[in-house]
Design an enzyme around this catalytic site. Structure first.
Site, short mmCIF file in Angstrom:
data_model
loop_
_atom_site.label_atom_id
_atom_site.label_comp_id
_atom_site.label_asym_id
_atom_site.label_seq_id
_atom_site.Cartn_x
_atom_site.Cartn_y
_atom_site.Cartn_z
N ASP A 91 -4.05 3.28 -2.02
CA ASP A 91 -3.09 2.44 -2.73
C ASP A 91 -2.24 3.35 -3.61
O ASP A 91 -2.61 4.50 -3.88
CB ASP A 91 -3.82 1.41 -3.59
CG ASP A 91 -2.99 0.16 -3.84
OD1 ASP A 91 -3.30 -0.89 -3.26
OD2 ASP A 91 -2.00 0.25 -4.61
N ASP A 144 0.99 7.38 -1.06
CA ASP A 144 2.22 6.65 -0.76
C ASP A 144 2.36 6.62 0.76
O ASP A 144 2.67 7.64 1.38
CB ASP A 144 3.41 7.35 -1.41
CG ASP A 144 4.71 6.57 -1.23
OD1 ASP A 144 4.78 5.69 -0.34
OD2 ASP A 144 5.68 6.86 -1.97
N ASN A 168 -3.53 -3.21 5.80
CA ASN A 168 -3.22 -4.34 4.92
C ASN A 168 -1.98 -4.12 4.05
O ASN A 168 -1.30 -5.08 3.69
CB ASN A 168 -4.43 -4.62 4.02
CG ASN A 168 -4.10 -5.50 2.85
OD1 ASN A 168 -3.86 -6.70 3.00
ND2 ASN A 168 -4.09 -4.93 1.65
N TYR A 187 11.29 -8.29 5.42
CA TYR A 187 9.83 -8.43 5.45
C TYR A 187 9.41 -9.17 6.71
O TYR A 187 8.47 -8.77 7.42
CB TYR A 187 9.38 -9.19 4.20
CG TYR A 187 7.90 -9.42 4.09
CD1 TYR A 187 7.02 -8.40 3.75
CD2 TYR A 187 7.36 -10.70 4.30
CE1 TYR A 187 5.66 -8.61 3.62
CE2 TYR A 187 6.01 -10.92 4.18
CZ TYR A 187 5.16 -9.88 3.84
OH TYR A 187 3.81 -10.11 3.71
N LYS A 243 7.08 -7.94 9.80
CA LYS A 243 5.83 -8.65 10.09
C LYS A 243 5.83 -9.22 11.51
O LYS A 243 4.78 -9.28 12.16
CB LYS A 243 5.60 -9.75 9.06
CG LYS A 243 5.21 -9.23 7.68
CD LYS A 243 3.90 -8.46 7.74
CE LYS A 243 3.41 -8.05 6.37
NZ LYS A 243 2.10 -7.36 6.43
N VAL A 281 -1.65 -17.11 0.16
CA VAL A 281 -2.93 -16.80 -0.49
C VAL A 281 -2.71 -16.73 -1.99
O VAL A 281 -1.74 -16.12 -2.47
CB VAL A 281 -3.50 -15.47 0.05
CG1 VAL A 281 -4.86 -15.19 -0.58
CG2 VAL A 281 -3.61 -15.53 1.57
N THR A 303 -2.92 -15.16 -4.97
CA THR A 303 -3.13 -13.88 -5.65
C THR A 303 -2.19 -13.81 -6.84
O THR A 303 -1.19 -14.54 -6.90
CB THR A 303 -2.82 -12.71 -4.71
OG1 THR A 303 -1.42 -12.72 -4.38
CG2 THR A 303 -3.65 -12.79 -3.42
#
Length: 248
Positions: free
Chosen positions: A42, A64, A91, A156, A160, A189, A191
């Site tokens: 991460d 990165d 992920n 995005y 995806k 989700v 979060t």
């Protein structure tokens, strides 16, 4: 709630990208709880260090993923540390909102590097070791957003959507090596990041559009990842699997 236990995941060597927060953190915790040996990457050093301190069996590597040289070096270091990689969980992503008018060629390239390109190159890096070990599992993360055509997410959603094509192509290429490749498609989700984008009224509209009441939690997504990574899913490859509460 009692969760499923998968004996085949014990001692599996698992690499999770974007593992410091949100769904990624739930993946790290869930695989560690199965007895897997987990490494996660991460950019968020503080969150990564905190999670590694909380989950003693998980190791954090800052990287990165847009920097392919750094990515290759980091995966090499993880493979050396774990003795190989059996399961790759792709992920990491960023769903920053944007308008069509503000997209430049440089922004396009950066968004594709953030949300698509690294998935291929992480897979490419782990495949030789998986071949040598007799197989493995690669789990990519897609998004419900492009299936619904949500606003403010053109790049995005482009990335995806491509991930599902990437999954099918890799599954065909790697099936002979007993390497399974699947995609998880989460719905909305709950979060901290997603709650930045939605008001309580927006969340109520999402739940109303779902077949099931309630908000999807990161652990619900992790539960599917555990199954797809396990030997119980030995004949699952080349497809996408939804955890969206029937959101339409």
């Amino acid at each position: 709630m009692d969760r499923a236990h998968y004996p085949s995941l014990a001692r599996k060597r698992v690499l999770i990208t974007g593992g410091a927060t949100g769904i990624g953190a739930a993946l790290v915790e869930s695989f560690a709880a199965q007895g897997a040996r987990v490494a996660f990457v991460d950019l968020d050093t503080d969150a990564g260090d905190a999670l590694a301190a909380r989950v003693a069996s998980a190791k954090f590597f800052r990287c990165d993923l847009r920097d392919l040289d750094a990515l290759g070096a980091t995966i090499g270091a993880i493979a050396d540390d774990l003795g190989g990689i059996d399961v790759l969980i792709n992920n990491a992503a960023s769903d920053d909102r944007h308008s069509i008018d503000e997209v430049t060629p440089a922004f396009w390239d950066e968004r594709m590097a953030t949300n698509l390109r690294h998935l291929f190159f992480t897979a490419q890096a782990v495949v030789p070791g998986m071949r040598a070990a007799g197989g493995g599992a690669i789990i990519n993360f897609g998004s419900i957003s492009w299936h619904l055509g949500l606003k403010g997410l053109v790049l995005y959603q482009t990335a995806k959507a491509a991930i599902e094509g990437l999954t099918r192509g890799l599954a065909r290429e790697l099936g002979g090596d007993n390497i399974r490749v699947t995609t998880i498609v989460p719905g909305n989700v709950q979060t901290p990041r997603q709650q930045r984008w939605y008001t309580p009224e927006d969340e109520a509209e999402i739940v109303a559009a779902q077949c099931l009441a309630g908000r999807i939690q990161p652990v619900d997504v992790a539960a599917l990842a555990l199954f797809l990574a396990s030997d119980d899913a030995r004949m699952c490859t080349g497809h996408e699997y939804f955890v969206d509460a029937g959101w339409r």
